[in-house]
Write a protein that holds these residues in place. Structure first.
Motif, PDB file in Angstrom:
ATOM      1  N   MET A 286      -3.109  33.643 -37.413  1.00  0.00           N
ATOM      2  CA  MET A 286      -2.189  34.641 -36.896  1.00  0.00           C
ATOM      3  C   MET A 286      -1.154  33.954 -36.011  1.00  0.00           C
ATOM      4  O   MET A 286      -1.399  32.871 -35.461  1.00  0.00           O
ATOM      5  CB  MET A 286      -2.937  35.693 -36.078  1.00  0.00           C
ATOM      6  N   LEU A 301       0.492  37.213 -40.196  1.00  0.00           N
ATOM      7  CA  LEU A 301      -0.852  36.836 -40.645  1.00  0.00           C
ATOM      8  C   LEU A 301      -0.763  35.984 -41.909  1.00  0.00           C
ATOM      9  O   LEU A 301       0.091  36.231 -42.770  1.00  0.00           O
ATOM     10  CB  LEU A 301      -1.689  38.077 -40.942  1.00  0.00           C
ATOM     11  N   ILE A 309      -9.749  44.086 -43.344  1.00  0.00           N
ATOM     12  CA  ILE A 309      -9.399  43.469 -42.066  1.00  0.00           C
ATOM     13  C   ILE A 309      -9.272  44.539 -40.996  1.00  0.00           C
ATOM     14  O   ILE A 309      -8.818  45.667 -41.272  1.00  0.00           O
ATOM     15  CB  ILE A 309      -8.087  42.660 -42.196  1.00  0.00           C
ATOM     16  N   ILE A 311      -7.782  44.964 -37.010  1.00  0.00           N
ATOM     17  CA  ILE A 311      -7.001  44.366 -35.919  1.00  0.00           C
ATOM     18  C   ILE A 311      -7.013  45.346 -34.752  1.00  0.00           C
ATOM     19  O   ILE A 311      -6.573  46.493 -34.900  1.00  0.00           O
ATOM     20  CB  ILE A 311      -5.552  44.065 -36.357  1.00  0.00           C
ATOM     21  N   SER A 326      -6.440  48.852 -39.679  1.00  0.00           N
ATOM     22  CA  SER A 326      -7.771  48.776 -40.276  1.00  0.00           C
ATOM     23  C   SER A 326      -7.664  49.160 -41.747  1.00  0.00           C
ATOM     24  O   SER A 326      -7.187  50.251 -42.079  1.00  0.00           O
ATOM     25  CB  SER A 326      -8.748  49.707 -39.557  1.00  0.00           C
ATOM     26  N   ARG A 351      -7.750  41.058 -31.314  1.00  0.00           N
ATOM     27  CA  ARG A 351      -8.820  40.493 -32.136  1.00  0.00           C
ATOM     28  C   ARG A 351      -8.626  40.872 -33.607  1.00  0.00           C
ATOM     29  O   ARG A 351      -8.383  42.045 -33.923  1.00  0.00           O
ATOM     30  CB  ARG A 351     -10.191  40.986 -31.662  1.00  0.00           C
ATOM     31  N   ILE A 352      -8.730  39.875 -34.481  1.00  0.00           N
ATOM     32  CA  ILE A 352      -8.646  40.077 -35.934  1.00  0.00           C
ATOM     33  C   ILE A 352     -10.019  39.769 -36.513  1.00  0.00           C
ATOM     34  O   ILE A 352     -10.565  38.682 -36.291  1.00  0.00           O
ATOM     35  CB  ILE A 352      -7.583  39.167 -36.572  1.00  0.00           C
ATOM     36  N   ASP A 353     -10.577  40.706 -37.265  1.00  0.00           N
ATOM     37  CA  ASP A 353     -11.938  40.549 -37.800  1.00  0.00           C
ATOM     38  C   ASP A 353     -11.950  40.918 -39.279  1.00  0.00           C
ATOM     39  O   ASP A 353     -11.539  42.014 -39.651  1.00  0.00           O
ATOM     40  CB  ASP A 353     -12.897  41.456 -37.019  1.00  0.00           C
ATOM     41  N   THR A 354     -12.398  39.975 -40.129  1.00  0.00           N
ATOM     42  CA  THR A 354     -12.534  40.245 -41.569  1.00  0.00           C
ATOM     43  C   THR A 354     -13.992  40.412 -41.985  1.00  0.00           C
ATOM     44  O   THR A 354     -14.272  40.620 -43.170  1.00  0.00           O
ATOM     45  CB  THR A 354     -11.908  39.108 -42.400  1.00  0.00           C
ATOM     46  N   ARG A 358     -13.162  35.585 -37.538  1.00  0.00           N
ATOM     47  CA  ARG A 358     -12.662  36.334 -36.393  1.00  0.00           C
ATOM     48  C   ARG A 358     -11.705  35.448 -35.590  1.00  0.00           C
ATOM     49  O   ARG A 358     -12.003  34.286 -35.325  1.00  0.00           O
ATOM     50  CB  ARG A 358     -13.811  36.802 -35.500  1.00  0.00           C
TER      51      ARG A 358
END
Length: 367
Positions: A286, A301, A309, A311, A326, A351-354, A358
């Motif tokens: 990112m 991104l 994903i 965010i 989301s 925070r970015i979470d897949t 993360r």
């Protein structure tokens, strides 16, 4: 599969030695294709083949090795030829024994010399070759037969045309294209280029081709790093000059080739192009234009492949203050809008979470 025109030779089915007979090949099939053929097993004058009704061809991938066996005229004699029916073969040719090379728009049946003299252990020195006007061979120059010191090597499918039971005679060779009987010839392209760019998270192919007569279709193929064979992406009309691939892997090198197909199913492979290493996205990343946000902003991104994903924005105590995005995102480079109008000034974490990766970035919002 190893044919060009209206007869298909199956490499895998050595026992059946079947062919598909159709005057309109749809989809276009090329030598080296992996295909599934459906239909009714039948026989026509001794030739085992897959006929209508309910016949269909599905192309899966391309670039597979084609087996070509080397035979002599003895192998095409009555009864013996059944062993080789349906296979792609190569044979030495020293000239025409009887018959005339076909003019344009004509079929021709030729008896071909397989040797200048019958050697020890040989039974036959001639074999029958059928040249069909559905190929591009009729109307071409007759090969230069280089006897007696060396032979012209001819490639073709071993077939059969027998008019009486028990159908163990009439074996013949069917060349597919002019290159099968003139192995030294090559096709020249004029004003040809192929280019590749990454545009809006897709591979954009553009090309220009000239010098190809009777162009019927263009086929787009892709081979991804680690794969042995090409995948057929699409078959386009001959006037198309670009193609967009939205399904390529961002984390791999992707090689593309464009195949020009003529009306008689001859094919010409244009130079391959590929994505380079600096185009590869091998991990999630990112980027913010600034970690100090004074208003609404954008975040860039880089995503290796399509993924779900989430965010979100958190305060230093770990409380979820705001959901930014989301859902699903495609592989590639994307921009996400961050609206901070409803967030108080202060320090936060984006925070970015897949699920498998993360990322966390510290930001400061100033009002």
């Amino acid at each position: 599969y190893s044919s060009f025109a209206n007869i298909i030779n199956f490499q895998e089915n050595y026992i059946l030695g079947a062919v598909v007979k159709t005057d309109t090949m749809d989809p276009h099939c090329l030598p080296g294709d992996s295909i599934t053929a459906e239909g009714t097993i039948g026989m026509w004058n001794g030739q085992t083949r897959i006929d209508p009704p309910n016949s269909a061809i599905t192309v899966h991938s391309s670039g597979h090795a084609i087996d070509t066996i080397f035979i002599t005229a003895d192998d095409m004699m009555d009864t013996t030829g059944e062993t080789y029916e349906g296979l792609l073969a190569m044979i030495d040719c020293y000239g025409i024994h009887s018959g005339t090379w076909p003019a344009a728009g004509q079929n021709a049946g030729l008896w071909i010399l397989n040797d200048s003299v019958i050697g020890k252990g040989e039974l036959c020195d001639t074999f029958y070759m059928w040249i069909d006007m559905d190929t591009d061979i009729d109307g071409t120059a007759e090969p230069v037969w280089t006897q007696p010191d060396s032979a012209e090597k001819v490639v073709g499918i071993i077939s059969q045309y027998d008019v009486s039971e028990p159908y163990f005679g009439g074996y013949q060779m069917l060349p597919r294209i002019s290159d099968d009987v003139n192995t030294g010839l090559s096709t020249l392209l004029a004003n040809c280029y192929v280019s590749l760019r990454i545009e809006n998270n897709a591979v954009m192919l553009r090309w220009n081709i000239g010098g190809i007569k009777n162009l019927a279709a263009l086929r787009i193929e892709r081979r991804t790093e680690g794969e042995e064979h090409y995948t057929v992406l699409s078959t386009l009309s001959p006037d198309n000059r670009q193609y967009r691939d939205n399904s390529f892997r961002f984390d791999k090198i992707n090689e593309y080739r464009i195949i020009a197909i003529t009306e008689n199913s001859k094919h010409i492979v244009l130079s391959a192009v590929r994505t380079s290493r600096n185009m590869i996205i091998d991990k999630l990343s990112m980027k913010l234009s600034s970690n100090t946000i004074t208003g609404n902003t954008w975040m860039e991104l880089a995503i290796p492949a399509k993924t779900g994903i989430d965010i979100s924005m958190f305060d230093p105590a770990g409380r979820n203050i705001k959901s930014i995005y989301s859902g699903s995102m495609p592989g590639g480079r994307s921009r996400v809008y961050i609206n901070t109008s409803d967030v108080s000034a202060g320090t936060y974490f984006i925070r970015i979470d897949t699920g498998s990766e993360r990322l966390v970035e510290k930001v400061r919002i100033i009002k």
